[in-house]
Design an enzyme around this catalytic site. Structure first.
Site, PDB file in Angstrom:
ATOM      1  N   ASP A  32       0.621  -1.255  -0.015  1.00  0.00           N
ATOM      2  CA  ASP A  32      -0.023  -0.008   0.062  1.00  0.00           C
ATOM      3  C   ASP A  32       0.750   1.278   0.016  1.00  0.00           C
ATOM      4  O   ASP A  32       0.573   2.432  -0.622  1.00  0.00           O
ATOM      5  CB  ASP A  32      -0.834  -0.069   1.269  1.00  0.00           C
ATOM      6  CG  ASP A  32      -1.915  -0.974   1.253  1.00  0.00           C
ATOM      7  OD1 ASP A  32      -2.429  -1.568   0.111  1.00  0.00           O
ATOM      8  OD2 ASP A  32      -2.516  -1.198   2.170  1.00  0.00           O
ATOM      9  N   TYR A  35       1.961   2.148  -3.667  1.00  0.00           N
ATOM     10  CA  TYR A  35       0.793   2.614  -4.233  1.00  0.00           C
ATOM     11  C   TYR A  35       0.572   4.096  -4.001  1.00  0.00           C
ATOM     12  O   TYR A  35       0.465   4.886  -4.691  1.00  0.00           O
ATOM     13  CB  TYR A  35      -0.345   1.789  -4.226  1.00  0.00           C
ATOM     14  CG  TYR A  35      -1.472   2.346  -4.678  1.00  0.00           C
ATOM     15  CD1 TYR A  35      -1.815   1.745  -6.202  1.00  0.00           C
ATOM     16  CD2 TYR A  35      -2.376   3.235  -4.342  1.00  0.00           C
ATOM     17  CE1 TYR A  35      -2.942   2.074  -6.880  1.00  0.00           C
ATOM     18  CE2 TYR A  35      -3.392   3.696  -5.118  1.00  0.00           C
ATOM     19  CZ  TYR A  35      -3.798   3.147  -6.670  1.00  0.00           C
ATOM     20  OH  TYR A  35      -4.731   3.598  -7.189  1.00  0.00           O
ATOM     21  N   LEU A  82     -33.127 -12.755 -18.264  1.00  0.00           N
ATOM     22  CA  LEU A  82     -33.209 -14.101 -18.549  1.00  0.00           C
ATOM     23  C   LEU A  82     -34.423 -14.856 -18.016  1.00  0.00           C
ATOM     24  O   LEU A  82     -35.210 -14.527 -17.099  1.00  0.00           O
ATOM     25  CB  LEU A  82     -32.162 -14.805 -17.652  1.00  0.00           C
ATOM     26  CG  LEU A  82     -30.701 -14.239 -17.994  1.00  0.00           C
ATOM     27  CD1 LEU A  82     -29.661 -14.769 -17.113  1.00  0.00           C
ATOM     28  CD2 LEU A  82     -30.401 -14.495 -19.397  1.00  0.00           C
ATOM     29  N   GLU A 114     -22.497 -19.365 -13.939  1.00  0.00           N
ATOM     30  CA  GLU A 114     -22.070 -18.398 -13.064  1.00  0.00           C
ATOM     31  C   GLU A 114     -22.897 -18.022 -11.958  1.00  0.00           C
ATOM     32  O   GLU A 114     -24.135 -18.193 -12.264  1.00  0.00           O
ATOM     33  CB  GLU A 114     -21.704 -16.815 -13.741  1.00  0.00           C
ATOM     34  CG  GLU A 114     -20.389 -17.106 -14.713  1.00  0.00           C
ATOM     35  CD  GLU A 114     -20.488 -15.874 -15.586  1.00  0.00           C
ATOM     36  OE1 GLU A 114     -19.921 -14.601 -14.794  1.00  0.00           O
ATOM     37  OE2 GLU A 114     -20.888 -15.822 -16.816  1.00  0.00           O
ATOM     38  N   LYS A 116     -25.709 -16.495  -9.858  1.00  0.00           N
ATOM     39  CA  LYS A 116     -26.301 -15.117 -10.465  1.00  0.00           C
ATOM     40  C   LYS A 116     -26.419 -14.394  -9.014  1.00  0.00           C
ATOM     41  O   LYS A 116     -27.257 -14.244  -8.110  1.00  0.00           O
ATOM     42  CB  LYS A 116     -27.776 -15.815 -10.629  1.00  0.00           C
ATOM     43  CG  LYS A 116     -28.744 -14.562 -11.252  1.00  0.00           C
ATOM     44  CD  LYS A 116     -29.984 -15.088 -11.575  1.00  0.00           C
ATOM     45  CE  LYS A 116     -31.016 -14.035 -12.094  1.00  0.00           C
ATOM     46  NZ  LYS A 116     -31.248 -12.876 -11.166  1.00  0.00           N
ATOM     47  N   ASP A 118     -27.429 -11.132  -6.958  1.00  0.00           N
ATOM     48  CA  ASP A 118     -28.634 -10.134  -6.732  1.00  0.00           C
ATOM     49  C   ASP A 118     -28.068  -8.839  -6.567  1.00  0.00           C
ATOM     50  O   ASP A 118     -27.828  -8.376  -5.245  1.00  0.00           O
ATOM     51  CB  ASP A 118     -29.204 -10.769  -5.334  1.00  0.00           C
ATOM     52  CG  ASP A 118     -30.581 -10.574  -5.390  1.00  0.00           C
ATOM     53  OD1 ASP A 118     -31.134  -9.894  -6.129  1.00  0.00           O
ATOM     54  OD2 ASP A 118     -31.210 -10.773  -4.148  1.00  0.00           O
ATOM     55  N   GLU A 173     -22.623  -6.750 -12.879  1.00  0.00           N
ATOM     56  CA  GLU A 173     -23.685  -6.716 -11.782  1.00  0.00           C
ATOM     57  C   GLU A 173     -23.076  -6.076 -10.535  1.00  0.00           C
ATOM     58  O   GLU A 173     -21.882  -6.426 -10.075  1.00  0.00           O
ATOM     59  CB  GLU A 173     -23.976  -7.985 -11.530  1.00  0.00           C
ATOM     60  CG  GLU A 173     -25.447  -7.910 -10.619  1.00  0.00           C
ATOM     61  CD  GLU A 173     -26.630  -7.858 -11.414  1.00  0.00           C
ATOM     62  OE1 GLU A 173     -27.845  -7.709 -10.884  1.00  0.00           O
ATOM     63  OE2 GLU A 173     -26.656  -8.009 -12.707  1.00  0.00           O
ATOM     64  N   TYR A 225     -19.690 -10.048 -16.356  1.00  0.00           N
ATOM     65  CA  TYR A 225     -20.237 -11.352 -16.731  1.00  0.00           C
ATOM     66  C   TYR A 225     -20.146 -11.517 -18.374  1.00  0.00           C
ATOM     67  O   TYR A 225     -20.584 -12.565 -18.795  1.00  0.00           O
ATOM     68  CB  TYR A 225     -21.623 -11.655 -16.207  1.00  0.00           C
ATOM     69  CG  TYR A 225     -22.587 -10.616 -16.486  1.00  0.00           C
ATOM     70  CD1 TYR A 225     -23.143 -10.658 -17.727  1.00  0.00           C
ATOM     71  CD2 TYR A 225     -23.102  -9.893 -15.395  1.00  0.00           C
ATOM     72  CE1 TYR A 225     -24.313  -9.731 -17.927  1.00  0.00           C
ATOM     73  CE2 TYR A 225     -24.305  -8.857 -15.583  1.00  0.00           C
ATOM     74  CZ  TYR A 225     -24.745  -8.970 -16.862  1.00  0.00           C
ATOM     75  OH  TYR A 225     -25.803  -8.195 -17.346  1.00  0.00           O
ATOM     76  N   LYS A 313     -33.113 -20.512 -10.717  1.00  0.00           N
ATOM     77  CA  LYS A 313     -33.342 -19.671  -9.599  1.00  0.00           C
ATOM     78  C   LYS A 313     -33.890 -20.620  -8.330  1.00  0.00           C
ATOM     79  O   LYS A 313     -34.541 -21.367  -8.648  1.00  0.00           O
ATOM     80  CB  LYS A 313     -34.426 -18.522  -9.835  1.00  0.00           C
ATOM     81  CG  LYS A 313     -33.792 -17.608 -10.894  1.00  0.00           C
ATOM     82  CD  LYS A 313     -34.486 -16.361 -10.849  1.00  0.00           C
ATOM     83  CE  LYS A 313     -34.426 -15.439  -9.753  1.00  0.00           C
ATOM     84  NZ  LYS A 313     -34.988 -14.133  -9.615  1.00  0.00           N
ATOM     85  N   CYS A 406     -40.160 -12.444  35.892  1.00  0.00           N
ATOM     86  CA  CYS A 406     -39.913 -13.864  35.226  1.00  0.00           C
ATOM     87  C   CYS A 406     -41.511 -14.187  34.770  1.00  0.00           C
ATOM     88  O   CYS A 406     -42.537 -14.221  35.612  1.00  0.00           O
ATOM     89  CB  CYS A 406     -39.404 -14.823  36.141  1.00  0.00           C
ATOM     90  SG  CYS A 406     -39.276 -16.479  35.241  1.00  0.00           S
ATOM     91  N   CYS A 409     -42.113 -17.673  37.042  1.00  0.00           N
ATOM     92  CA  CYS A 409     -42.364 -17.912  38.457  1.00  0.00           C
ATOM     93  C   CYS A 409     -42.105 -16.365  39.151  1.00  0.00           C
ATOM     94  O   CYS A 409     -42.617 -16.368  40.357  1.00  0.00           O
ATOM     95  CB  CYS A 409     -40.814 -18.298  39.051  1.00  0.00           C
ATOM     96  SG  CYS A 409     -39.523 -17.279  38.796  1.00  0.00           S
ATOM     97  N   CYS A 424     -33.619 -14.704  35.035  1.00  0.00           N
ATOM     98  CA  CYS A 424     -34.447 -14.942  36.294  1.00  0.00           C
ATOM     99  C   CYS A 424     -33.363 -15.518  37.341  1.00  0.00           C
ATOM    100  O   CYS A 424     -32.755 -16.622  37.019  1.00  0.00           O
ATOM    101  CB  CYS A 424     -35.599 -16.069  36.108  1.00  0.00           C
ATOM    102  SG  CYS A 424     -36.356 -16.629  37.398  1.00  0.00           S
ATOM    103  N   CYS A 429     -36.985 -21.958  39.615  1.00  0.00           N
ATOM    104  CA  CYS A 429     -38.039 -21.456  38.373  1.00  0.00           C
ATOM    105  C   CYS A 429     -38.159 -22.883  37.409  1.00  0.00           C
ATOM    106  O   CYS A 429     -37.280 -23.618  37.161  1.00  0.00           O
ATOM    107  CB  CYS A 429     -37.300 -20.423  37.621  1.00  0.00           C
ATOM    108  SG  CYS A 429     -38.268 -19.899  36.061  1.00  0.00           S
TER     109      CYS A 429
END
Length: 665
Positions: A32, A35, A82, A114, A116, A118, A173, A225, A313, A406, A409, A424, A429
């Site tokens: 890092d 960079y 699709l 692949e 899918k 969401d 996506e 994709y 799906k 409680c 009890c 409790c 109890c």
């Protein structure tokens, strides 16, 4: 000036390459600091000489002024949706139909799979390798120009690597990783802003922010994709296209694969339905495409839906329903456990009518209220959880408050310092008896055919009120109950008798000893070896056992010194329940032998016991507390102080994806 221009071009090329290596290829070649040093040099150079700034410069990811609205843009090629299939039979029919239309033998077809994602579909336009436009899918023919927002996503190259065609449209996506989504919603809650019901909505909303700076602050990522259009470049196969895109700096999904047989495709789809909890992003199926681009061209599309692809799906893993009431159950140790009664709703193919709510602090942090519409989530076989409310709250709803006494009890409830659970304090109890029985037949002894419902029934009838009662139940008594036949009654009695042989560590876990769970039960069984040794143990000996401090040692010693508990032990021993350690109580050797982990918080894809058992099966030790011996702390949702302690001590913090990777080797 030519030297400065050349240096700026060199810095842009280096930074672009390093960014792709880090974000897309997961194989950085510089640290890092290197960079950052080169980035700062380029930024200083551009600040002094603005004429050197180019649109593909890494310094220009954010720089546009907030937009008043998004303009509409036409896609260079339609972004069709699709057709879906939900069964193997429908998948096979599609493959047969494709082969018939192509007039080829089905064996000539090869497929690319692949996950899918969401998320939110987008189109990226590159001219001579430089990103010039990014748009949402919209209606498939026209989308919204969100170029300024897409430029803020680090994994999207502003300039492609290597030789580039004059024009290329790339499709992908945009999504929000689950780890980032939880952090995002927590920040929204802290700031009093609306939380997102799911990662897909969070990603879509982030792309439509009028101010790119807001989008930049959101934890967005992308999987590429494919390509919808290109000039000056051709591909023969979809698989070849994916490899080319990866080589030119685009982030393609690591789980994409090429498969020759449709039966194997179906098998992989079934596998992914169970494996999706391993991923740090949500998928709702698998996309299957014919690999041959010539076959794709010949098949074409029907109503903008390609004939050469299908989306396999599954049932959604989240749903919205009404939270009817918040109930409180008293556990075997006296802990008060709130749970939600829900209007029945189907989640992940299962009808859900109840869900866990953890504790009062978690309920109020999420602002979950009786009467609200809530989002319910179910991952794999995990108990359903209420993610949060669908705001705004319905009129008349009020924040939840734990009862002061409680429910069983009427003893006054206490909340010990440093704990999130209300308890409790009454040792007499009724919960101690009933919940102990439920714990024994379930997590402790795992008695086949004997579950919570049967135990509650036997309890209500007065047939079983203690662990010894359970081992005295007869087939004749069960035959008097509705629903029992001779065979089923005999099977239950046989299963109960067989549970006398469970490991000693499971016996200790099932005896309802304060603060003795899976881990402490195993440690006690390993170090002491028998119930008699534990009965004779003093405080110092107990504290010498791993994970047991002064408070826990005192609670354990008090339990063993209690005469009713001693009588219980002797009664169970007389009935034949194992009271000494066996080989099953000794640690197992495996790939993780010598490591030690701590689990804190709620895991999405595992119960705590499942994760512990999986680690121990590979030889790891799982402890209750963080120490200098701890290899790593596995952190789920709503972690306790163990995560902060680990961070302070420099112990590695692992997420659920790390756990899955660890178990896969």
């Amino acid at each position: 000036m030519s030297d400065l221009s050349a240096r700026a071009a060199e810095l842009r090329a280096l930074l672009t390459r390093w960014s792709v290596e880090y974000h897309s290829l997961d194989s950085p070649s510089v640290d890092d600091a290197t960079y950052d040093r080169h980035y700062d040099e380029l930024a200083a150079l551009e600040a002094k000489h603005p004429e050197l700034i180019t649109s593909d410069s890494p310094t220009q990811r954010v720089g546009s002024t907030p937009s008043e609205k998004f303009s509409k843009v036409d896609h260079v090629a339609p972004m069709g949706s699709l057709e879906k299939v939900t069964t193997d039979e429908a998948l096979f029919r599609w493959a047969e139909d494709a082969a018939k239309r192509l007039e080829v033998d089905p064996s000539e077809l090869t497929y690319v799979l692949e996950p899918k994602i969401d998320g939110s579909a987008i189109s990226l336009i590159y001219e001579n390798g430089v990103l010039v436009r990014g748009a949402t899918r919209g209606d498939g023919a026209r989308g919204e120009d969100v170029t300024a927002n897409l430029r803020t996503i680090e994994v999207i190259p502003l300039r492609m690597l290597g030789e580039a065609p004059p024009l290329l449209e790339v499709r992908g996506e945009v999504y929000m990783p689950l780890s980032g989504f939880h952090a995002f919603n927590e920040r929204q809650e802290r700031e009093g802003k609306k939380v997102a019901p799911n990662p897909r909505n969070a990603a879509a909303g982030s792309l439509r922010q009028l101010n790119p700076e807001i989008t930049r602050q959101r934890p967005l990522s992308i999987w590429i994709y494919g390509s919808g259009h290109g000039e000056g470049i051709t591909f023969e196969s979809h698989w070849g296209m994916l490899q080319w895109l990866k080589e030119h700096g685009f982030r393609t999904n690591e789980h994409a694969e090429r498969i020759a047989k449709i039966e194997e495709v179906a098998r992989r789809c079934a596998e992914w339905e169970h494996r999706r909890a391993e991923l740090d992003y949500e998928i709702d199926g698998v996309v299957i495409k014919l690999d041959s681009l010539e076959f794709q061209r010949q098949l074409g599309a029907l109503h903008d839906r390609p004939r050469w692809a299908r989306a396999y799906k599954w049932a959604p893993m989240t749903a919205q329903t009404t939270l009817v009431k918040i109930h409180v159950r008293v556990g075997r140790t006296g802990a008060l456990n709130p749970w939600a009664e829900l209007a029945p709703v189907e989640v992940g193919g299962v009808t859900v009518s109840s869900a866990t709510l953890h504790n009062e602090e978690d309920i109020n942090r999420k602002d979950i209220r009786e009467g609200d519409t809530v989002v319910v989530q179910r991952a794999g076989d995990v108990i359903p959880q209420v993610v949060g409310p669908v705001l705004p709250h319905k009129p008349g709803t009020v924040p939840f408050k734990m009862p002061s006494h409680c429910p069983l009890c009427a003893a006054e409830i206490v909340k010990p310092d440093g704990e999130v659970q209300h308890r409790c304090p009454n040792r007499a109890c009724p919960s101690r008896g009933l919940e102990s029985l439920i714990n024994w037949v379930g997590p402790a002894a795992d008695i086949e055919g004997v579950g919570e419902q049967l135990v509650r029934r036997l309890w209500d009838l007065g047939l079983v009120r203690s662990l010894p009662d359970l081992y005295r139940i007869t087939a004749e008594q069960l035959l008097e109950l509705d629903g029992f036949q001779e065979k089923s009654a005999t099977n239950v009695v046989t299963a109960i008798a067989g549970s006398k042989e469970i490991s000693f560590s499971r016996v200790l876990f099932g005896l309802n000893i304060p603060d003795v769970g899976w881990v402490t039960g195993q440690n006690l069984a390993r170090d002491f070896g028998s119930i008699d040794a534990l009965l004779a143990a003093g405080m110092d000996e107990l504290m010498a056992c791993e994970g047991i401090g002064p408070d826990r040692a005192e609670a354990i010693a008090e339990w063993f010194a209690d005469e009713p508990n001693q009588a219980l032990i002797e009664e169970l021993r007389a009935l034949g329940v194992r009271m000494e350690a066996t080989e099953a109580d000794r640690p197992k050797d495996g790939p993780l032998t010598g490591t030690q982990y701590v689990i804190t918080g709620t895991l999405e894809g595992w119960t705590r016991d499942e994760a512990k058992a999986a680690l121990e099966a590979l030889g790891a030790k799982v402890s209750d507390s963080v120490s200098k011996k701890t290899t790593g702390v596995i952190v789920g949702e709503n972690p306790g102080s163990k995560a902060a302690k680990a961070e302070k001590a420099g112990v590695p913090i692992l997420g659920e994806a790390d756990l899955s990777a660890l178990l896969r080797g």
